[in-house]
Design a protein around this motif. Sequence first.
Motif, short mmCIF file in Angstrom:
data_model
loop_
_atom_site.label_atom_id
_atom_site.label_comp_id
_atom_site.label_asym_id
_atom_site.label_seq_id
_atom_site.Cartn_x
_atom_site.Cartn_y
_atom_site.Cartn_z
N UNK A 190 0.87 -1.19 0.00
CA UNK A 190 0.00 0.00 0.00
C UNK A 190 0.91 1.24 0.00
N UNK A 191 1.56 1.49 -1.14
CA UNK A 191 2.60 2.51 -1.20
C UNK A 191 2.12 3.95 -1.07
N UNK A 192 0.79 4.15 -1.04
CA UNK A 192 0.27 5.51 -0.94
C UNK A 192 -0.28 5.84 0.46
N UNK A 193 -0.20 4.91 1.38
CA UNK A 193 -0.78 5.13 2.70
C UNK A 193 -0.13 6.35 3.36
N UNK A 194 -0.98 7.27 3.80
CA UNK A 194 -0.51 8.54 4.35
C UNK A 194 -0.85 8.68 5.83
N UNK A 195 -2.06 8.25 6.21
CA UNK A 195 -2.50 8.32 7.59
C UNK A 195 -2.69 6.90 8.12
N UNK A 196 -1.96 6.57 9.17
CA UNK A 196 -2.02 5.22 9.73
C UNK A 196 -2.30 5.30 11.22
N UNK A 197 -3.41 4.71 11.64
CA UNK A 197 -3.78 4.73 13.07
C UNK A 197 -3.81 3.31 13.61
N UNK A 198 -2.96 3.10 14.63
CA UNK A 198 -2.89 1.80 15.31
C UNK A 198 -2.96 2.00 16.82
N UNK A 199 -3.66 3.01 17.25
CA UNK A 199 -3.81 3.26 18.68
C UNK A 199 -4.57 2.12 19.36
N UNK A 200 -4.29 1.92 20.65
CA UNK A 200 -5.02 0.92 21.44
C UNK A 200 -4.93 -0.48 20.84
N UNK A 201 -3.70 -0.92 20.59
CA UNK A 201 -3.46 -2.30 20.18
C UNK A 201 -2.46 -2.93 21.16
N UNK A 202 -1.78 -3.98 20.74
CA UNK A 202 -0.86 -4.68 21.64
C UNK A 202 0.53 -4.78 21.00
N UNK A 203 0.93 -3.73 20.33
CA UNK A 203 2.22 -3.72 19.66
C UNK A 203 3.36 -3.54 20.66
N UNK A 204 4.37 -4.39 20.54
CA UNK A 204 5.59 -4.29 21.34
C UNK A 204 6.77 -4.07 20.41
N UNK A 205 7.93 -3.83 20.96
CA UNK A 205 9.13 -3.63 20.14
C UNK A 205 9.40 -4.84 19.26
N UNK A 206 9.19 -6.04 19.80
CA UNK A 206 9.46 -7.27 19.03
C UNK A 206 8.47 -7.47 17.90
N UNK A 207 7.32 -6.83 17.97
CA UNK A 207 6.30 -7.01 16.94
C UNK A 207 6.45 -6.08 15.75
N UNK A 208 7.48 -5.22 15.78
CA UNK A 208 7.68 -4.26 14.70
C UNK A 208 9.02 -4.55 14.01
N UNK A 209 9.03 -4.81 12.71
CA UNK A 209 10.29 -5.04 11.98
C UNK A 209 11.21 -3.83 12.10
#
Length: 352
Positions: free
Chosen positions: A236-255
């Motif tokens: 999705x090379x045009x994505x400009x606004x990305x909202x991921x608030x209130x999830x369970x993302x940790x440092x290990x879950x992000x490349x």
Amino acid sequence: MILKIYTSILLLFLVNSVWTRTVRQVYDDLDPDHWSRYTSECPQECFCPPSFPNALYCDNKGLKEIPPIPARIWYLYLQNNQIETLSEKPFVNATHLRWINLNKNKITNSGIESGVLSKMKRLLYLFLEENELEEVPAPLPVGLEQLRLARNKISKIPEGVFSHLENLTMLDLHQNSLLDSALQSDTFQGLNNLMQLNIAKNSLKKMPLSIPANTLQLFLDNNSIEVIPENYFSAIPKVTFLRLNYNKLSDDGIPPNGFNVSSILDLQLSHNQLTKIPPINAHLEHLHLDHNKIRSVNGTQICPVSIALEEDYGYYGNIPRLRYLRLDGNEIQPPIPLDIMICFRLLQAVVI
């Protein structure tokens, strides 16, 4: 004080006089024959504004059924009623409908007559928020540009339901009951012009598959997402606004470079489980990281370009464009590190 009161009364009188003259003028300008026809066609339960003959207002009337819709109507407002069914009969003459608002009713999938929506060939906007739907209704009008289905009970998306909606630019499915299994690799196939996709407040644990390539705004707040797949945003090379608030993302879950994407201008990662700021791109303008578990900020480490190189090129180089940074609700103690200000020279606000 008395002068102020008299002034207010005079102003109110003048406004009411102007409004009264305007309304009277509208009535006076209407052809008597036309006005008589509009009045006779207007359903008794609804309001047909003389200044807007293509609109029909039947909202907040306690209706349990949809009244017959006159042929001239383009814009139909039926929100805040008790409507349970959507049948073809009321729409027999309404072949020019562009906009239908059916928010806040009691419509179920079984209450939608087969084919009634797809026969509305000119319909562009369909609002069915806050009803009793358990799956996306199908088939849908092929010309739709906006489909709003928020705050239902949708847990199923029928196969191919979006495949012919090439004009759809906005799809809102937030606050439903969608699981990962409901979003298959071909679920959004056909949405070639989609710009905004809202799947916030569902029950997703994974990033959805095969988001349309032209998507600009992707909203995934209030799910249970733990991992961002490697190179996820390359599709999705045009994505400009990305909202991921209130999830369970940790440092290990992000490349390592998961969010180092040049197209993203607004990135929202509030209320997750991050302990450090992930690598970002120099084009990013707004970054929300409040209410995580971040303890410290090192401007040299998070700067998307070399500070030394930035000094050489100054404002004529590819300096970071970050203007807003939110870090409150973490474990960071002020003051703001100087190297943050040296790197992000365009910062206008930092919340810490």
